[in-house]
Write an enzyme that holds these catalytic residues in place. Structure first.
Site, PDB file in Angstrom:
ATOM      1  N   LEU A  93     -56.660 -59.386  22.533  1.00 29.07           N
ATOM      2  CA  LEU A  93     -56.821 -60.117  21.193  1.00 29.07           C
ATOM      3  C   LEU A  93     -55.707 -59.699  20.272  1.00 29.07           C
ATOM      4  O   LEU A  93     -56.063 -59.625  19.253  1.00 29.07           O
ATOM      5  CB  LEU A  93     -58.389 -59.678  20.694  1.00 29.07           C
ATOM      6  CG  LEU A  93     -59.594 -60.272  21.335  1.00 29.07           C
ATOM      7  CD1 LEU A  93     -60.620 -59.892  20.626  1.00 29.07           C
ATOM      8  CD2 LEU A  93     -59.204 -61.791  21.716  1.00 29.07           C
ATOM      9  N   CYS A  94     -54.589 -59.684  20.819  1.00 32.55           N
ATOM     10  CA  CYS A  94     -53.475 -59.584  19.666  1.00 32.55           C
ATOM     11  C   CYS A  94     -52.231 -60.723  20.173  1.00 32.55           C
ATOM     12  O   CYS A  94     -51.142 -60.453  20.069  1.00 32.55           O
ATOM     13  CB  CYS A  94     -53.035 -58.275  19.643  1.00 32.55           C
ATOM     14  SG  CYS A  94     -52.521 -57.483  21.436  1.00 32.55           S
TER      15      CYS A  94
END
Lengths: 292, 86
Positions: A93-94
């Site tokens: 999730l980056c």
């Protein structure tokens, strides 16, 4: 067309997602701040070591230190192995952060393999390891215990074996692929050559030191410290870069959720109004029929 | 003279001092202002920084110490201790 109830459900779920991504954005922002402080705090040490080495090295000494010496090329019987250290994050999730690092590592590995070297891949972080394992590549080291608060000891343990192998003449070169922390918005994947050590250029007026125990002995201690510190900085900068990238990814997700929400609300309201209008028309029509 | 103490993770001390006593690899060294350019490896032991009657004490291990033009730089691999952290 979706019914009003379905639309309401969708609106709720988007609202919830937006709440989560916004929270993650805030968390990353505060973690980024602390990680950034660590990057800044690590600078004076790196600078001190760099300067001291620059003050000490001279061409005569250079040929005597394995860490400074350029190994013989492959064609002349030099070592056939090269090491690549890839630093990625443990969490997803980056955005494209890890993907970009992996891409950079693959590029570097392909280059080295094209030149005829066998590449040992040392992986730090879950994401890089996961990817290369999926490809079926054997990892020389797989560290997933470091997390986003790396210490100098972590760096030392990552690099210990590599230093030993290099000094023994088993490795031709060591590259470090990490996210360089330029700013919170810019963390380009970067490859730096760790070994052989590129000698930093010295200041013009070299102080005439009294050296104890001697230039050789001091360099012998300083060079491994310098290498370890390079890796340490790679770890710290990647950790900071991860939080920066996550903050941006989560901000985009939050903004995007807002847009979707706007659209869903509009659709929902329009539909509700259409239904009301229709009901009124029916009632009016019914009343007219009774009167008539 | 100006003294800075750094570790890989942080800058520990940055300020003026009247005297520094450091554990060199072969015994203690004392540095007073206007010391000649000097570089030595550090062993392990107590690092003491004195300034106008106040004394800061640290415990360190490994690294090196460097003196150039009245600036002392202690680069420690491991260090801990009280004293003003900056």
């Amino acid at each position: 067309m979706a019914t009003g109830r379905e639309l309401r459900g969708r609106i709720h779920s988007v609202q919830n997602i937006r709440k989560i991504t916004r929270t993650m954005e805030l968390v990353s922002t505060s973690k980024l701040k602390r990680a950034q402080d660590r990057v800044v705090a690590a600078r004076p040490y790196a600078e001190a070591i760099r300067e001291s080495i620059a003050d000490l090295v001279n061409p005569e000494l250079m040929s005597r230190f394995p860490l400074l010496r350029q190994p013989a090329p492959l064609s002349k019987g030099g070592p056939s192995r090269a090491a690549v250290i890839l630093v990625t994050s443990n969490r997803a999730l980056c955005g494209g952060f890890n993907g970009n690092l992996i891409k950079e590592a693959r590029r570097r590995i392909a280059e080295l393999e094209h030149a005829g070297y066998t590449v040992d891949l040392h992986s730090v972080g879950k994401k890089g390891a996961g990817y290369f394992k999926y490809l079926g590549r054997k990892l020389a080291a797989d560290r997933q215990d470091i997390g986003d608060k790396p210490t100098a000891d972590h760096a030392a343990s990552v690099v210990a074996q590599i230093l030993e192998d290099y000094e023994a003449g088993k490795l031709a070169s060591v590259d470090l692929v990490h996210g360089k922390f330029v700013s919170a918005l810019s963390t380009p994947p970067t490859t730096v050559r760790v070994l052989p050590v590129a000698t930093p250029s010295g200041r013009k007026a070299r102080p005439d030191y009294i050296l104890k125990p001697g230039a050789d002995a001091i360099l012998e201690v300083l060079l491994p410290l310098y290498v370890r510190n390079m890796v340490f900085r790679g770890l710290v900068e990647t950790a900071a870069g991860e939080h920066g990238a996550r903050r941006i990814a989560m901000k985009n997700a939050t903004d995007n959720a807002g847009e979707i929400l706007e659209y869903l609300n509009r659709t929902y309201n329009r539909q509700r109004q259409a239904q009301i209008t229709q009901e009124i028309a029916e009632i009016v029509g019914g009343a007219a029929a009774l009167q008539g | 003279m100006h003294v800075t103490i750094v570790s890989p993770e942080a800058s520990i001390f940055d300020g003026e001092a009247d005297a520094v006593t450091a554990p060199a690899f072969d015994g203690e060294v004392g540095i007073l202002p206007k010391h000649a350019p000097f570089m030595t490896l550090l062993g392990s032991g107590a690092l003491i920084v004195r300034h106008k009657g106040t004394t800061s004490r640290y415990t360190l291990q490994g690294g090196f110490l460097q003196v150039v033009s009245n600036r002392v730089r202690v680069v420690a691999e491991h260090i801990q201790g009280e004293g003003r952290a900056s």
